[in-house]
Structures are given as C-alpha cells and as structure tokens.
Enzyme design. Sequence first.
Site, PDB file in Angstrom:
ATOM      1  N   TYR A  94       0.801  -1.223   0.000  1.00  0.00           N
ATOM      2  CA  TYR A  94       0.000   0.000   0.000  1.00  0.00           C
ATOM      3  C   TYR A  94       0.839   1.280   0.000  1.00  0.00           C
ATOM      4  CZ  TYR A  94      -3.489  -3.465   1.240  1.00  0.00           C
ATOM      5  OH  TYR A  94      -4.286  -4.567   1.237  1.00  0.00           O
ATOM      6  N   LYS A 134     -23.410 -26.524  -0.401  1.00  0.00           N
ATOM      7  CA  LYS A 134     -23.465 -27.119   0.937  1.00  0.00           C
ATOM      8  C   LYS A 134     -24.231 -28.436   0.917  1.00  0.00           C
ATOM      9  CE  LYS A 134     -23.102 -23.098   4.021  1.00  0.00           C
ATOM     10  NZ  LYS A 134     -23.849 -22.287   5.019  1.00  0.00           N
ATOM     11  N   HIS A 147      -7.428   1.067   1.588  1.00  0.00           N
ATOM     12  CA  HIS A 147      -7.099  -0.285   2.012  1.00  0.00           C
ATOM     13  C   HIS A 147      -5.959  -0.387   3.022  1.00  0.00           C
ATOM     14  CE1 HIS A 147      -7.831  -4.459   1.542  1.00  0.00           C
ATOM     15  NE2 HIS A 147      -8.109  -4.462   0.262  1.00  0.00           N
ATOM     16  N   TYR A 161      -5.368 -14.970  -7.497  1.00  0.00           N
ATOM     17  CA  TYR A 161      -5.247 -14.504  -6.109  1.00  0.00           C
ATOM     18  C   TYR A 161      -6.620 -14.530  -5.467  1.00  0.00           C
ATOM     19  CZ  TYR A 161      -4.607 -11.195  -2.210  1.00  0.00           C
ATOM     20  OH  TYR A 161      -4.581 -10.600  -0.977  1.00  0.00           O
ATOM     21  N   PRO A 163     -11.343  -0.066  -2.447  1.00  0.00           N
ATOM     22  CA  PRO A 163     -12.543  -0.777  -2.893  1.00  0.00           C
ATOM     23  C   PRO A 163     -13.817   0.006  -2.584  1.00  0.00           C
ATOM     24  CG  PRO A 163     -11.082  -2.219  -1.646  1.00  0.00           C
ATOM     25  CD  PRO A 163     -10.580  -0.828  -1.458  1.00  0.00           C
ATOM     26  N   SER A 170     -17.558 -26.824  -0.006  1.00  0.00           N
ATOM     27  CA  SER A 170     -17.382 -25.452   0.446  1.00  0.00           C
ATOM     28  C   SER A 170     -17.918 -24.484  -0.604  1.00  0.00           C
ATOM     29  CB  SER A 170     -15.894 -25.161   0.685  1.00  0.00           C
ATOM     30  OG  SER A 170     -15.614 -23.781   0.589  1.00  0.00           O
ATOM     31  N   LYS A 198     -25.324 -20.228  -1.759  1.00  0.00           N
ATOM     32  CA  LYS A 198     -24.366 -21.092  -1.060  1.00  0.00           C
ATOM     33  C   LYS A 198     -24.999 -22.381  -0.534  1.00  0.00           C
ATOM     34  CE  LYS A 198     -24.790 -18.405   3.247  1.00  0.00           C
ATOM     35  NZ  LYS A 198     -24.048 -17.529   4.185  1.00  0.00           N
ATOM     36  N   SER A 240     -11.907 -12.060  -4.410  1.00  0.00           N
ATOM     37  CA  SER A 240     -12.120 -11.993  -2.972  1.00  0.00           C
ATOM     38  C   SER A 240     -13.568 -12.329  -2.650  1.00  0.00           C
ATOM     39  CB  SER A 240     -11.786 -10.599  -2.440  1.00  0.00           C
ATOM     40  OG  SER A 240     -11.925 -10.556  -1.032  1.00  0.00           O
ATOM     41  N   GLN A 241     -13.742 -13.217  -1.694  1.00  0.00           N
ATOM     42  CA  GLN A 241     -15.069 -13.449  -1.129  1.00  0.00           C
ATOM     43  C   GLN A 241     -15.238 -12.508   0.054  1.00  0.00           C
ATOM     44  OE1 GLN A 241     -17.660 -17.188   0.564  1.00  0.00           O
ATOM     45  NE2 GLN A 241     -15.637 -16.915   1.433  1.00  0.00           N
TER      46      GLN A 241
END
Length: 604
Positions: free
Chosen positions: A97, A399, A319, A428, A110, A404, A395, A532-533
């Site tokens: 950063y 399951k 961030h 990533y 973000p 997952s 989700k 990213s979750q």
Amino acid sequence: MKLWEKLVEAGLRIAGRYLTHQKGLPCLPVPPLQQTCERYLAALEPIVEADEVKRTKGLLEEFQRAGGLGERLQRGLEKRASKTENWLSQWWVQVAYLDYRLPVVVHSSPGLVLPRMNFSDKKGQIRFAAKLIAVLILKCGKPLCMNQYYEVLSSCRIPGLKRDSVVNHAKSSRPPKHITIVHNFQFFVLDVYNSDGTPLTADQLCIQLERICNASTNSNSEPVGILTTQHRDSWGKAYLNLIKDKTNKESVLAIQRSIFTLCLDGAMPRVSNELYRSCAAIQMLHGGGSQWNSGNRWFDKTLQFIVGEDGACGANYEHAPAEGPPIVALIDHVVEYTRKPEMVRSPMVPLPMPRKLDFHITPDIKKDIEEAKNSMNTLAHELDMRVMVFGHFGKNFPKAHKMSPDAFIQMALQLAYYRMYQHCCATYESASLRMFRLGRTDTIRSASRASAAFVRAFDDASKQNSEKVDLMEKAVKAHRSYTNMVSAISGQAIDRHLLGLKMQAVEENLSVPDVLKDAAYTKALHYRLSTSQVPSQTDCVMCFGPVVPNGYGVCYNPMNDHINFAVSAFNSCKETSAAQLAQAVVDALLDMRTLLEQTPRAKL
C-alpha cells in the site's frame, strides 16, 4: 446513568477485553523454508511452461543449499519473528500500500454497493444520511474484536513524495469528535456530540445536514478532493503545494482527523434497471469522473460513506489500515439499525452551525486540479464494471453436496477463465490472517494441479460424468485444504513467506535471491484473476479494479439462494471483457450444477 456515561464505561471495558484478546492470539509463524519451496514449485505447475518449472526447481535447490542464502534469510526472519508481534504486517502494509504509487482510487480503494434505498429526493437523502451517522456514532462504543476495527475510524492516508504514511487520530490525546461532510465538492466539519458528551440524534443530524446543503447549493466550487485521485507521486507534490497555505493546511487536517467522511452525492447518469447496480458500483468505487462525483470525495480517508440522491448508497475505503471484513461488519450494523425507528428523543438545545472548510486556490493548485480531473476522467473511462446477481442458486446448493461454497465458486471462476482463454492463470484469493496477532492477509492460490485437471476435463466429451464429478470434488477439496493451510489453522501459505525472504535480503543488504528475480516468479505474481469473497449479512457486494492491465477483479458475496458478483476489467485491454467473464461465470456455475444433478454419484 446517561447514555454517554454508559458508552464511556463500556469503552473502558472493551479496551481491556481487546488487549486481553490480542495478547491471547498466537503470533504469525514463519513457515519452514523447504515446505514453502516445495509448495511454490507445485503452485507454478498449472500456470507456467514445463521448462520454466524445471528452471525454477534448479534455482530453488541452489537457494536451499546448506549454509546458503536461503538458510541465512530464514534465520533472519525467525529472529525478526521472535522480537515482533507480527514479522509480516509492517512490511506488507509498506509494500502493498504505502510504497504503491498508482492512484488509490480503483487500485487500492474498494467500493461497496448496498441495495438501493427507498428514497429519490434530497429530503430522503438527508434523512437516511442522518440515521446512518447516528448509528455509526453509537457503534464507536460497541465491542470491537480486532486491531483493524480500531484502525478504520479517525484514520487517513497521508501522501508522501516517495512513500505514503497512515495516521490514526483516535489514538491521540484528544480524539476527534467530528465527521467530514462533502456536498457539491465542498467540505464541512460536523461535530457529532452535544456539549454534554451525548451523541447527536438523527433529528439533530437532519437539521445540521440541511444547513450544510443549504450553504452549499452552488456546485461551481473547485473540487479540491479530486486531487486525492492522482498518481501518488503527483499527489505528493501537489499536497505539499496545497498545505503551504495556513488555511488550506487547517482544512486538510480537519478532514484527516475526522472520524469518517460522509459524501452527499449529486446525480449520476440515468441507466436501465439492469445496469443500475453496475452504475452504483462505479459511483462507490470512483464517483464516475469529474463531471459527476469523483471530486465529492477525499480518497485518502480510510472510511467514506456515500449517499446519492437517487437512493444509491454504499462506501469506499482506503485499504492500507484494514481489510474488507471490518468494513462489512460496520455496514451490516448500519443497515440493520437504519431500518429501525429511532427511540432517542432529541434534546432541546441550540446547535452550532457546521463549519465550512475553506481552501485558497492558487494558479498552481488550479493547474493541479485540472490535471487531476483529466487523469480521473481517463481512469473512469478505462474501468469496465459489471455487477450481477446470480439468482439460480446460492451457497446452500454446494453445501447440500458437502462442498465449500467458496471453493465451489472459485472452481467456477477457474472454469470460466479456462473456457475463455484455454489456459490457467495465476489467481489470487484474499485469505484472512486475523487468527494471528495483527494479522492481515495472505494468498489462496486457486489455480492448482487439481483445478487444472478439473477444468481441462470438464468439456472433454471423452470423459465420463462420474470422472468429471470426481475431479470437481478433488479440486474443491484441494482449494479448501489450501485455505485452511493459509489462515484458519496454521498460517503456512507461501506468498507472504517469499515476500518476507525478499524483504529480509533487502534489510540485510544482501542480493535478492535469483529465484525471486526469475521470470516464473514474475508470472506467479501476475494475477490475471484477482478475487475476494466478502460475505455479508446484508445483500451487498464489494467491488475493486484489476491488479494487472490484462486482468480481472472479481468480488462476490454468497447469500443463501443467490450470489452477488462484481467483475471488473480495463477497457484498453482488448483481451478482457467484464461482461464476457461475468457471463462465463454464470454458464460455469449452471453447468457445474447440471453435472452434479445428473450424476448419481453426486447425490450420495
């Protein structure tokens, strides 16, 4: 006991619990050198050519040679770990950063998009904003469990000529009691506590916000805030020029010291209902350009809440001090309580007029503002953003198949990308290290041997469905195993360890290891899929830009029966398309469901 006295008492209890909690967390371990080298080699296999893997293997053998550079750097890291709370955190913030010189807007700030609120005029905008502020002021006295929560409020990034810094004024001897309001590109200080220490109620805040809006009806003011969208080197120079003036310096300090910033936005372009959430994401991420709301921000501020005239609401956060989860936790709290009627009666006390922050605009500053406008407009035109709601399932479906949800979605992303480009790429996924003291993030490498085998077989007509399901299950399990290795259990991922070895070499004035200068390592860090979750109780989605010119940014929030996605790309890259990847993800998710439902083995 008065409310403010309860908050003070609660704050003292919380501080004690927080310190006890922090001391109870384990320190981040330094993984074994041989283990990291072996796992790094495995991570390269699906994303680089075989000859590059062979070359890297030779470089790793040399690096691990007894008495060699690797052993020396490893000892240095272990010694550093024994003397600090977290051997990684300071380096990570610096490299990721503060040394990062591209504009924070899009690249490291973000946005977060909330569901559209039920108002469409200035009065409704003010009323909702007042409730939002009232909830957040009270939240300051609620239990907060991690260091990053403390870093979110009253903090700000400060531009430098070569490296930025972050300052947190909540830790000062006189913590701030005001927030910053931006309306029509004009900044105001709004004190959010009464003289007796009680927080202003929503009704009181409504009065103050109306005063601010009435005092800033003219939208022709110079948008000083747009300076914060510049390349960091340019902003560092412009910043020094801006604060030469005493009045400007005081105004900037007031913004930096504030608890948070609230942006009361003007209009945005009218779009169809289908594109509304994508337009709202752009508004939260960068404001839409200088002709819209990009100047109605201070992007260095850690936390900015944004309320538009048309019901668009969300946030933008810088961030450096914190990751997404603390922001989402605040958002969940805000949304929950803004839906409830306010029970606090407003005291009958006169309120001081909010103070407008003045700026003296010299010809040089005017020139900097015009350059920032042009750069911001280019960046706004460059970003392609698509927000979609995948409504076929959420989700609960993976399951039900004992998979997952995050790993299932990541494999859909791998399949979508492979179908578009016929190869796998470095991927990533952010993983939290909050299990460890002062922990930030590490990398889940979603492209693995198992994922590569799965995506290559999926559309192969010669493969039986039972074999494809078996490969899917193995890929999902491999991803889950990597996730546990990174964060939830052991902190044994490879990427921050490799970074630490590199930084240790720099600190000891040693040459950077050849394996970390090799082309394969560069490819391993060229994340064409940056994902990213960010799960939330609120039906929202976070959004960010790609981290490489020919890449994608993908954020998602899996709800029970649907999944919110934000997909971004750069328009200047002819190889990428946010809309095409978004559709490919939809197709991949549906095809994976069909495979599971049509294969008897999957129902066991």
